[in-house]
Motif scaffolding. Sequence first.
Motif, short mmCIF file in Angstrom:
data_model
loop_
_atom_site.label_atom_id
_atom_site.label_comp_id
_atom_site.label_asym_id
_atom_site.label_seq_id
_atom_site.Cartn_x
_atom_site.Cartn_y
_atom_site.Cartn_z
N THR A 74 0.84 -1.20 0.00
CA THR A 74 0.00 0.00 0.00
C THR A 74 0.87 1.25 0.00
OG1 THR A 74 -0.17 -0.05 2.42
CG2 THR A 74 -1.93 -1.13 1.17
N TYR A 75 0.26 2.33 -0.47
CA TYR A 75 0.97 3.59 -0.66
C TYR A 75 0.31 4.75 0.08
CZ TYR A 75 2.55 0.40 -4.19
OH TYR A 75 3.02 -0.72 -4.82
N LEU A 76 -0.80 4.47 0.74
CA LEU A 76 -1.45 5.44 1.60
C LEU A 76 -2.18 4.69 2.70
CD1 LEU A 76 -4.78 5.41 0.99
CD2 LEU A 76 -4.06 6.63 -1.06
N GLU A 77 -2.50 5.40 3.76
CA GLU A 77 -3.26 4.84 4.87
C GLU A 77 -4.45 5.75 5.15
OE1 GLU A 77 -0.26 2.70 7.87
OE2 GLU A 77 0.18 4.83 7.60
N PHE A 79 8.30 0.35 4.68
CA PHE A 79 9.08 1.49 4.22
C PHE A 79 8.17 2.68 3.94
CE2 PHE A 79 11.08 4.18 1.07
CZ PHE A 79 12.42 4.18 1.41
N ASN A 80 7.05 2.42 3.27
CA ASN A 80 6.14 3.51 2.89
C ASN A 80 5.44 4.15 4.08
OD1 ASN A 80 6.79 3.10 0.20
ND2 ASN A 80 5.00 1.83 -0.24
N HIS A 81 5.19 3.35 5.13
CA HIS A 81 4.39 3.86 6.25
C HIS A 81 5.15 3.94 7.57
CE1 HIS A 81 1.22 3.44 3.39
NE2 HIS A 81 1.15 2.13 3.47
N GLY A 82 6.38 3.45 7.60
CA GLY A 82 7.20 3.62 8.78
C GLY A 82 6.90 2.71 9.95
N PHE A 83 6.48 1.46 9.67
CA PHE A 83 6.29 0.52 10.78
C PHE A 83 7.40 -0.54 10.76
CE2 PHE A 83 3.39 -1.25 7.46
CZ PHE A 83 3.91 -2.54 7.34
N THR A 136 11.71 8.14 -1.91
CA THR A 136 10.71 8.54 -0.92
C THR A 136 9.68 7.44 -0.67
OG1 THR A 136 9.35 9.55 -2.65
CG2 THR A 136 10.94 10.97 -1.50
N HIS A 137 9.57 6.50 -1.59
CA HIS A 137 8.61 5.41 -1.47
C HIS A 137 9.06 4.25 -2.35
CE1 HIS A 137 7.38 7.73 -5.00
NE2 HIS A 137 6.80 6.64 -5.46
N ILE A 138 8.46 3.09 -2.10
CA ILE A 138 8.77 1.89 -2.88
C ILE A 138 7.52 1.44 -3.61
CG2 ILE A 138 9.39 -0.55 -2.74
CD1 ILE A 138 11.17 0.10 -0.40
N LEU A 139 7.69 1.06 -4.89
CA LEU A 139 6.61 0.50 -5.70
C LEU A 139 6.80 -1.01 -5.81
CD1 LEU A 139 6.41 3.11 -8.61
CD2 LEU A 139 4.96 2.96 -6.58
N ASP A 140 5.72 -1.72 -5.64
CA ASP A 140 5.74 -3.19 -5.71
C ASP A 140 5.60 -3.61 -7.17
OD1 ASP A 140 5.62 -5.89 -4.97
OD2 ASP A 140 3.43 -5.81 -4.80
N THR A 141 6.72 -3.64 -7.90
CA THR A 141 6.67 -3.83 -9.36
C THR A 141 6.92 -5.26 -9.82
OG1 THR A 141 8.99 -3.14 -9.42
CG2 THR A 141 7.32 -1.45 -9.86
N HIS A 142 7.47 -6.10 -8.96
CA HIS A 142 7.80 -7.49 -9.36
C HIS A 142 8.67 -7.49 -10.62
CE1 HIS A 142 3.76 -8.98 -7.41
NE2 HIS A 142 4.54 -8.33 -6.57
N SER A 143 9.63 -6.61 -10.71
CA SER A 143 10.38 -6.42 -11.95
C SER A 143 11.88 -6.61 -11.78
CB SER A 143 10.12 -5.02 -12.50
OG SER A 143 10.54 -4.02 -11.58
N ASP A 144 12.32 -7.17 -10.65
CA ASP A 144 13.76 -7.26 -10.42
C ASP A 144 14.04 -8.36 -9.40
OD1 ASP A 144 16.45 -6.63 -10.53
OD2 ASP A 144 16.13 -4.48 -10.30
#
Length: 290
Positions: free
Chosen positions: A148-151, A186-190, A217-225
């Motif tokens: 997720t990218y927002l809460e 990483f995105n939410h700091g827990f 500043t954020h991580i995207l879950d891209t499944h690309s690497d």
Amino acid sequence: MANRWGYPDLGFGIGLRSVHFEHILQNHPAIDWFEVLSENYLDTGGRPLHVLDQVAERYPLVMHGVSLSVGSTDPVNFDYLGKLKALGLRIKAHWISDHLCWTGVSGLNTHDLLPMPYTDQALRHTIERVKIIQDFLERPIALENASTYLEFAASTWKESDFLATLAEEAGCGILLDVNNVYVSSFNHGFDPKAYIDGIPRDRVVQMHLAGHTNKGTHILDTHSDYVIDTVWELYRYAHRRLGGVATLLEWDANIPEFDTVHSEALKARKFREQEDSRTPEQSEVTAYGD
């Protein structure tokens, strides 16, 4: 510790992707199992289904979907569930999984895994939907923690507690995506370790690993690497807490040749063997972030 349904530890697998069809059919690689993206085979015939039938004859399969929309307020889509059930029976899927999210509204599919508010009301609503879905499918499902990218400001539950309570009260399983735990932490700091500590062992039937894209500043879950070292260490920690669980390597963009993806999946075996060889005294030492 085994899960409560006796679902097997299938070993180490990868997602079945069309770019690898020819390699799989011609070479019959020594891979433990495949995960099938459910929607790729629900409304199609011809070659995709023909290939799937051949793969099902040789390998254990599980189904993983992106359209169950357990958090939606739309009516449960029984037409979709009927197709899902039929496919599961056709390929003898060991289990069916999807995500803790919602994917659309008013009958429209956004084709994205949208985050949920973690509130008492949302929990009660999702529990009832999962029960309805499982009654129709006549089997328990497993739900994955999505990146997720927002809460939501309205949330009153931690995601791990929400997922654990949902699994207990709805009677469903958990697909623990270790990469997604890291991405969201990483995105939410827990603390990702604390998240895993909150997941009940007997509900976890599968784990996911994947690469991602770090934007600073954020991580995207891209499944690309490739999977990064920190996620591998978190997987080690998860194995220590949860025991041997069927593990899948996801690689869905910029997909390399089959052997590269398979080799990346097999790295998980090394981490599990290292943990399994630890002495009781060593096992008392935490593995991640200390």
